[in-house]
Structures are given as C-alpha cells and as structure tokens.
Design a protein around this motif. Structure first.
Motif, PDB file in Angstrom:
ATOM      1  N   GLY A  38       0.802  -1.221   0.000  1.00  0.00           N
ATOM      2  CA  GLY A  38       0.000   0.000   0.000  1.00  0.00           C
ATOM      3  C   GLY A  38       0.832   1.268   0.000  1.00  0.00           C
ATOM      4  O   GLY A  38       0.295   2.368   0.057  1.00  0.00           O
ATOM      5  N   SER A  83       3.140  -0.130  -6.818  1.00  0.00           N
ATOM      6  CA  SER A  83       2.478  -0.454  -8.090  1.00  0.00           C
ATOM      7  C   SER A  83       1.999   0.802  -8.794  1.00  0.00           C
ATOM      8  O   SER A  83       2.093   0.917 -10.023  1.00  0.00           O
ATOM      9  CB  SER A  83       1.292  -1.385  -7.848  1.00  0.00           C
ATOM     10  OG  SER A  83       1.767  -2.634  -7.405  1.00  0.00           O
ATOM     11  N   THR A  84       1.488   1.740  -8.024  1.00  0.00           N
ATOM     12  CA  THR A  84       1.043   3.002  -8.619  1.00  0.00           C
ATOM     13  C   THR A  84       2.194   3.666  -9.357  1.00  0.00           C
ATOM     14  O   THR A  84       2.040   4.120 -10.505  1.00  0.00           O
ATOM     15  CB  THR A  84       0.506   3.932  -7.514  1.00  0.00           C
ATOM     16  OG1 THR A  84      -0.543   3.261  -6.823  1.00  0.00           O
ATOM     17  CG2 THR A  84      -0.020   5.223  -8.103  1.00  0.00           C
TER      18      THR A  84
HETATM   19  N1  LIG Z   1      -7.414   1.925  -8.540  1.00  0.00           N
HETATM   20  C1  LIG Z   1      -7.315   2.335  -7.254  1.00  0.00           C
HETATM   21  N2  LIG Z   1      -8.359   2.932  -6.693  1.00  0.00           N
HETATM   22  C2  LIG Z   1      -8.275   3.366  -5.418  1.00  0.00           C
HETATM   23  N3  LIG Z   1      -7.230   3.224  -4.665  1.00  0.00           N
HETATM   24  C3  LIG Z   1      -6.144   2.615  -5.173  1.00  0.00           C
HETATM   25  C4  LIG Z   1      -6.129   2.144  -6.482  1.00  0.00           C
HETATM   26  N4  LIG Z   1      -4.932   1.580  -6.728  1.00  0.00           N
HETATM   27  C5  LIG Z   1      -4.227   1.713  -5.601  1.00  0.00           C
HETATM   28  N5  LIG Z   1      -4.945   2.325  -4.661  1.00  0.00           N
HETATM   29  C6  LIG Z   1      -4.522   2.686  -3.334  1.00  0.00           C
HETATM   30  O1  LIG Z   1      -3.351   3.378  -3.460  1.00  0.00           O
HETATM   31  C7  LIG Z   1      -2.431   2.961  -2.471  1.00  0.00           C
HETATM   32  C8  LIG Z   1      -1.170   2.434  -3.128  1.00  0.00           C
HETATM   33  O2  LIG Z   1      -1.461   1.240  -3.769  1.00  0.00           O
HETATM   34  P1  LIG Z   1      -0.382   0.392  -4.581  1.00  0.00           P
HETATM   35  O3  LIG Z   1       0.377   1.325  -5.429  1.00  0.00           O
HETATM   36  O4  LIG Z   1      -1.065  -0.720  -5.224  1.00  0.00           O
HETATM   37  O5  LIG Z   1       0.545  -0.137  -3.391  1.00  0.00           O
HETATM   38  P2  LIG Z   1       1.626  -1.294  -3.409  1.00  0.00           P
HETATM   39  O6  LIG Z   1       1.820  -1.765  -4.754  1.00  0.00           O
HETATM   40  O7  LIG Z   1       2.850  -0.606  -2.826  1.00  0.00           O
HETATM   41  O8  LIG Z   1       1.127  -2.333  -2.485  1.00  0.00           O
HETATM   42  C9  LIG Z   1      -3.166   1.926  -1.618  1.00  0.00           C
HETATM   43  O9  LIG Z   1      -3.712   2.563  -0.507  1.00  0.00           O
HETATM   44  C10 LIG Z   1      -4.225   1.446  -2.534  1.00  0.00           C
HETATM   45  O10 LIG Z   1      -5.353   1.040  -1.779  1.00  0.00           O
END
Ligand SMILES: Nc1ncnc2c1ncn2[C@@H]1O[C@H](COP(=O)(O)OP(=O)(O)O)[C@@H](O)[C@H]1O
Ligand SMILES: [Mg+2]
Lengths: 243, 412
Positions: A58, A62-63
């Motif tokens: 989180g 990934s973002t």
């Molecule tokens: N499509 C989305 N809609 C809403 N929230 C998102 C989405 N994608 C990611 N998040 C939120 O953004 C944050 C970062 O997510 P992410 O980048 O997937 O983290 P990681 O890959 O480090 O586990 C998290 O709190 C996640 O819940």
C-alpha cells in the motif's frame, strides 16, 4: 543520489537519464474520499541501472510502476522518459510508448490463456505493425533468449509458473524496450524458481538492459544495485548497494 | 493492427467459441435465408406470370367478354353478390358482338366446367370440359398434333366430335391411336378427331387434361345453362386494335343491355393485364410484408450479436487490458471487436445465402412454385448481414476500446 543533478520544473533531464519523475503524484478518488497513493515522488534512473523498489504493502509501489509504465497518468508532477515529457501525452501516444519503450512483467504473468507462447510474445510486434514472418522470427529469438525455444507452441496452462514468467519476459523484451519494468515478478513463484528468474534478470542487466523491479523480499532486492524504498507515497530511502 | 490481422484474430476467437458463435449468428442467418428464399419466389413468380401464365390463360392481344372477372384477388361479399346478379353472356350477345366489331378480329365462344370422360371401362375424372367455336384453337394457340380441329360446319352444327389434350389421350388410350374412337361424356358419345400438342403444366396443374367440343354440341349441357357461354374471346392483331375493339364491344354490350350513362358496365372485358394485375396485388403484399420480416429478423439478430459482444467484452476485459498494456491503441481494440461481430454476422449471412438458395432449389423441386434466386438478393443479403454485424458491434467495441488499461488488467 550522488552524481545526479537536482531537477527543477522547466528543466530537461540529463541525456543519460532514462526515467525522471518530478514531484509525481497520483490521487484516487474513492467516491468523495481521496486516496493519495503517490504524494510527490522525484526519482532519476540512468541507462543500464538495475533498481529495486521496496516498501510495505500500500505504499504506492504499483502506482509508481503503472505511471512509469505509461499505463496510468499522474494527477500532478512530471514524468520524462528518454528526454520526452510523457506526463501529458494523449492515449494513443501513450500506447505507442508502451509498445516501443516499455517492457512490463507482472506478478500474475498476464499471458493470453488461449494463445501459444510464440503468439503471446508476438503481440507487441503485431501492434508495432511488424509483418508476420519477421514477427515470428523475432518472437522466436526472444523466447530463445529466455531459454524457451522448445516451448514455443505451448499454451500458458501447459507451462510451469517459472516458464510462464519467462514467456512474459520474452514478450516484454521482444520490442527491445528502453526499460524493463517488473512488478513483483517473483510474487507467484517458489524460491528456487525465483532464484532462476533473478539469474535471467542479472543476465539481461549485464547485456545493458535498464531494469526497475518492485519486490518486498529483501533477498530479491539484493540482486539490484540500487534500492528505492517507498513509504506512504513518498520516497523514504534511496541507496546503492553492492550487487 | 492491420485489418487482415483483425479478421484473422476474429476467426480464431470464433473458432474457439463455436457454439456461442453459432447462436449469435442465428438471427442474421434466418433474416438472410428468408430474404433470399422469399425473394426467389417473388422473382420466379414474376417471370412466370409475365412470360407464361398471362399468355397461356388469356393470350396475346386478346380479351374476354365475361359476366364477371375470372382472375380476382379477394373481393368483398357484396361485390361478389352483385356480380352473381349480373346477366350472363348469351349466344345472342356473342353473335351481336362478333358481328358488330368493325376491327379485323377473330372471335370464339368458350365455356368450361369439369366432368368425367369415359372410354370403354376407363374413366378420367375432373377433366376440363370445354365448349368452343372453331377459332378458339387459333386464339389460344392450341396446335393439333394428331388428327384435326373441328370445322366451322361442325362447330355450327354442334357435331359430337372433340379434340383432347395429350395427358387425357395418354390416360384413356395408353398409347393406342385415339383418332376415330368414341368417348362418352355423361353417356353421350363423341368421336375423337384430334389430339393437341402437349402444353405442360401451370403451377402444377396439367394443361393437357381437357376436351374441346363444339359449343352448341350436347357438351353445352355440361358447362352452362342453355343459351349462355362463359366468355366470348376476341383476338386482335395488335395492342392498339385490341383497345379499339374493346371500346366497340363495350358500346355494343351497353346498348344491348340498355345501360344509362351513369350506370356501370354489368360485364367485364378481361385482358392479360387483368391477370397480371391480380399477381401485382399479391406481389405488392409480399413486397410490403417481406422486407418487414427480414428487417425484424435482422434487428433481432443485431441485438443478439450486440449482447453476445457485450458479454465477450466483459469476459475478455483482462485480455483487453493485456493488449493495451502491450501497446494496443483504442482503434486496434475497436477494430478487433468490430471485425469479430462483422465476421460473425457475415458467417451467418453466408450460411443464410446458402440456405436461401437451397430453399429455393427445394421449392422448385418439391412444389410448382417457380422459384429463381436473384443475384441482387445475394449481394444485398451479405451486405445487410455484415452491416448488421458492424452496427451491432459498434457499441460493445467502443466500450472495449475505452477501457482503462489498469482497471482492465485488474479485472478477474
Ligand atoms: N485503482 C485504485 N483505486 C483506489 N485506490 C487505489 C487504487 N490503486 C491503488 N490504490 C490505493 O493506493 C495505495 C497504493 O497502492 P499500490 O500502489 O497498489 O501499493 P503497493 O503496490 O505498494 O502495495 C493503496 O492505498 C491502494 O489502496
Ligand atoms: Mg503492488
């Protein structure tokens, strides 16, 4: 980072910088409540670097990868790829960059289940408009590079997890992209297979490939020369290490 | 992605999901098959009607003076009752008309009913019994193959002689020579003096199962009340002269019947146009109903395809995400799904064309309907089918194309 000039809005990146993000932010609007997944990430990655991105679940890994991979567009900030500012390109231009400049490897492989390895690897070339015979030759060569020349006619469900991920790597490399992005590539693999895959990455890196890889396992991150750690959408640490 | 690539991909996908594909193409299939089949009937009937039917039944440049129209589309009960109250065409009417026309024409009396013809112990039922005068053979272009037609003297004198059709001769005489033999109608003997050339059949009804005897011979009792005929046939040598003769006949008949100027004719002058008119009415009904049915089938077919494609887009969301992540642009995805729906519909259309042609061939073989496939209908069928596929595919395909790559990739 030592040797890297600080970037200000209005600047252009140094020539050998493949990836440059400046105060990159991504907000998700969850029905009124805004999730700030990235809150201003500034990062520069040179040609032929091997970077591991770590951080708790989180934290925005990934973002960040999706933004760098041009699958997503930022809410604020700049993103430069090979000296080209991509943060405000159109949909179709982003598609072209995904096709030519970026090789993406996913945790879940993301292969087309009904297609053979060869056809899966051919896909980026189809969208690049490469003619069929040339396409087949190049796809076969990419599969050879990851040691799968004897699995070209197999479909994903006839392959092991490690083999599937190799097909995905061959597909990511077939267009000779400037960066290879991998989001937890070993997440679905056992440790022996993971080690094998890290061997493949190391080879690619030695051949000059720029690699950015997300992982939350320290022994996987240990293969990279540089480790960037994210926490709550911000860079917490960024250091080099002996690979 | 090139168009050919998209079509190849479409075929792959369709092959991988045969059952669903067959199902989704059914609507287009039915629509196109119906289009081809129905069109071939209308087409065949048109040719038949104009070239054979009208000419055979009435004859070229010929009109019939009758009490009421012979070939009539559905008429109302009141019209029918009014027709039944009209006076019949009497021998005197026929003579007055024949003598009154100043245009060079040939005329013949004619009456018909059905009845049995016997020869020895053999009996033919439902034979067309015709009473006529000698020029009838010329007017109807009935050629004598064997023997002769009856003479004006025989016609006037009401001789008990007759000419028979080929099928009837075959049935009663089975290859033996009919000439000079005596056949019986209602117990009265007639001498066979001629056999007519074979004419074939019309809508499955034999045109060679008849006898023609002089109108005033005893056969008149079989066909009409005393002193009346069914029709006076008048043949002119050109269309113009026929029109003129018709004017004269109308005048003669109106004055014979003392009709005042505001009164309608209580007789008809029927031409082959009248028959074609009747066919034209049927044709118009088919032309009004046919396209509607085709349209309904195609619209339903289009809706089915659209729904199947929407399902396909939903099912393949992840695939779309993968393709987009690898560089597929919106238009690539759009093209992929459009090609798929158009190919589906085109397959349905091609099968529909094949079935429509088969239907027409089968109709031709199994029924007297003279179906004949129109090339235009084939082109139209395929174009309509593929068009339906493209139209039905636009919405699902654009939905697929607009999908966000990350959302699509995350789809289970
Ligand atoms: N499509 C989305 N809609 C809403 N929230 C998102 C989405 N994608 C990611 N998040 C939120 O953004 C944050 C970062 O997510 P992410 O980048 O997937 O983290 P990681 O890959 O480090 O586990 C998290 O709190 C996640 O819940
Ligand atoms: Mg993640």
């Amino acid at each position: 980072m030592p040797g890297l000039q600080e970037f200000r809005t209005g600047d252009t990146p140094q020539p050998d910088i493949v990836i440059l993000t400046h105060k990159l932010a991504r907000d998700y609007d969850m029905g009124g409540e805004v999730v700030r997944a990235l809150r201003g990430v500034s990062l520069q990655i040179r040609k032929n670097e091997y970077v591991a991105v770590m951080g708790p679940s989180g934290s925005g890994k990934s973002t960040l990868m999706n933004l760098v991979g041009c699958l997503d567009t930022p809410s604020a900030g700049e993103y430069w790829l090979n000296g080209l500012k991509v943060s405000d390109l159109s949909d179709d231009e982003l598609a072209r960059i995904r096709n030519k400049e970026i090789g993406f490897v996913f945790q879940t492989f993301n292969l087309l289940p009904r297609a053979t390895s060869l056809h899966n690897v051919e896909l980026p070339l189809i969208y690049a408009g490469v003619a069929a015979p040339d396409r087949r030759r190049r796809a076969a060569r990419a599969l050879e590079r990851v040691g799968l020349s004897d699995r070209m006619a197999h479909k994903p469900n006839e392959l092991s997890g490690g083999q599937r991920q190799r097909v995905a790597i061959a597909r990511a490399l077939v267009n000779e992209p400037s960066i290879l992005l991998a989001d937890e590539p070993t997440g679905n693999l056992d440790s022996a297979t993971s080690a094998e895959l890290m061997g493949v990455f190391a080879d690619l890196h030695r051949q000059g490939q720029t690699i950015v890889m997300v992982t939350h396992e320290h022994d996987i991150a240990a293969h990279a020369a540089r480790v960037v750690t994210l926490r709550d959408g911000l860079i917490a640490t960024d250091r080099r290490q002996a690979a | 992605m090139h168009f050919a690539e998209a079509v190849r991909l479409a075929f792959q996908t369709i092959r991988a999901q045969k059952l669903k594909s067959v199902f989704s193409a059914v609507g287009v299939f039915i629509g196109v098959a119906f289009l081809i089949g129905a069109w071939s009937i209308v087409n065949g009937m048109n040719v038949y009607m104009t070239e054979k039917f009208a000419g055979t039944l009435i004859g070229v440049n010929t009109f019939h003076l009758r009490r009421r129209p012979n070939f009539t589309p559905n008429v109302s009960d009141s019209t029918w009752r009014a027709w039944r109250r009209r006076p019949r065409i009497s021998f005197e009417d026929a003579d007055a008309v024949s003598n009154g026309i100043t245009i060079p024409v040939i005329t013949a009396w004619w009456s018909e009913d059905r009845g049995d013809v016997e020869y020895g112990s053999k009996k033919a039922k439902q034979v067309s019994l015709q009473g006529a005068t000698e020029r009838y053979f010329d007017i109807r272009n009935i050629r004598i193959e064997q023997g002769r037609a009856f003479t004006p003297q025989e016609a006037r004198g009401g001789a008990t002689v007759l000419v028979m059709g080929h099928d009837l001769a075959d049935k009663l005489f089975e290859g033996r020579d009919p000439l000079g033999k005596s056949v019986r109608i209602h117990g009265i003997p007639y001498r066979v003096i001629g056999v007519a050339e074979r004419r074939g059949n019309l809508l499955g009804i034999s045109l060679d199962k008849f006898v023609i005897a002089p109108a005033v011979s005893p056969i008149q009792r079989e066909v009409n009340p005393p002193g009346v005929i069914d029709a006076l046939m008048v043949k002119a040598s050109s269309e113009v002269e026929m029109r003129e003769a018709m004017g004269q006949v109308e005048g003669i008949m109106r004055s014979r019947r003392h009709l005042r100027p505001q009164q309608d004719d209580n007789f008809v002058l029927e031409t082959s146009e009248g028959v074609l008119d009747f066919w034209g009415k049927i044709n118009r009904i088919l032309l009004a109903v046919g396209p509607g049915l085709v349209l309904i089938a195609l619209v339903v077919g289009g809706i089915v395809i659209m729904n199947i494609m929407l399902m396909a887009v939903a099912e393949r969301t992840r695939e779309i995400g993968i393709r987009k992540s690898l560089g597929a642009r919106r238009r690539d995805i759009l093209r992929q799904f459009l090609a798929e729906s158009a190919t589906l519909a085109a397959i349905g259309a091609v099968l529909g064309v094949a079935t429509g042609i088969g239907l027409s061939v089968a109709l031709n073989a199994a029924t007297p309907l003279p179906a004949s496939v129109s090339p235009v209908s084939i082109v139209l069928g395929v174009l309509l089918g593929a068009g339906v596929g493209i139209v039905a595919g636009v919405y699902p395909a654009s939905r697929a194309a607009r999908l966000d790559p990350i959302v699509a990739l995350r789809h289970e």
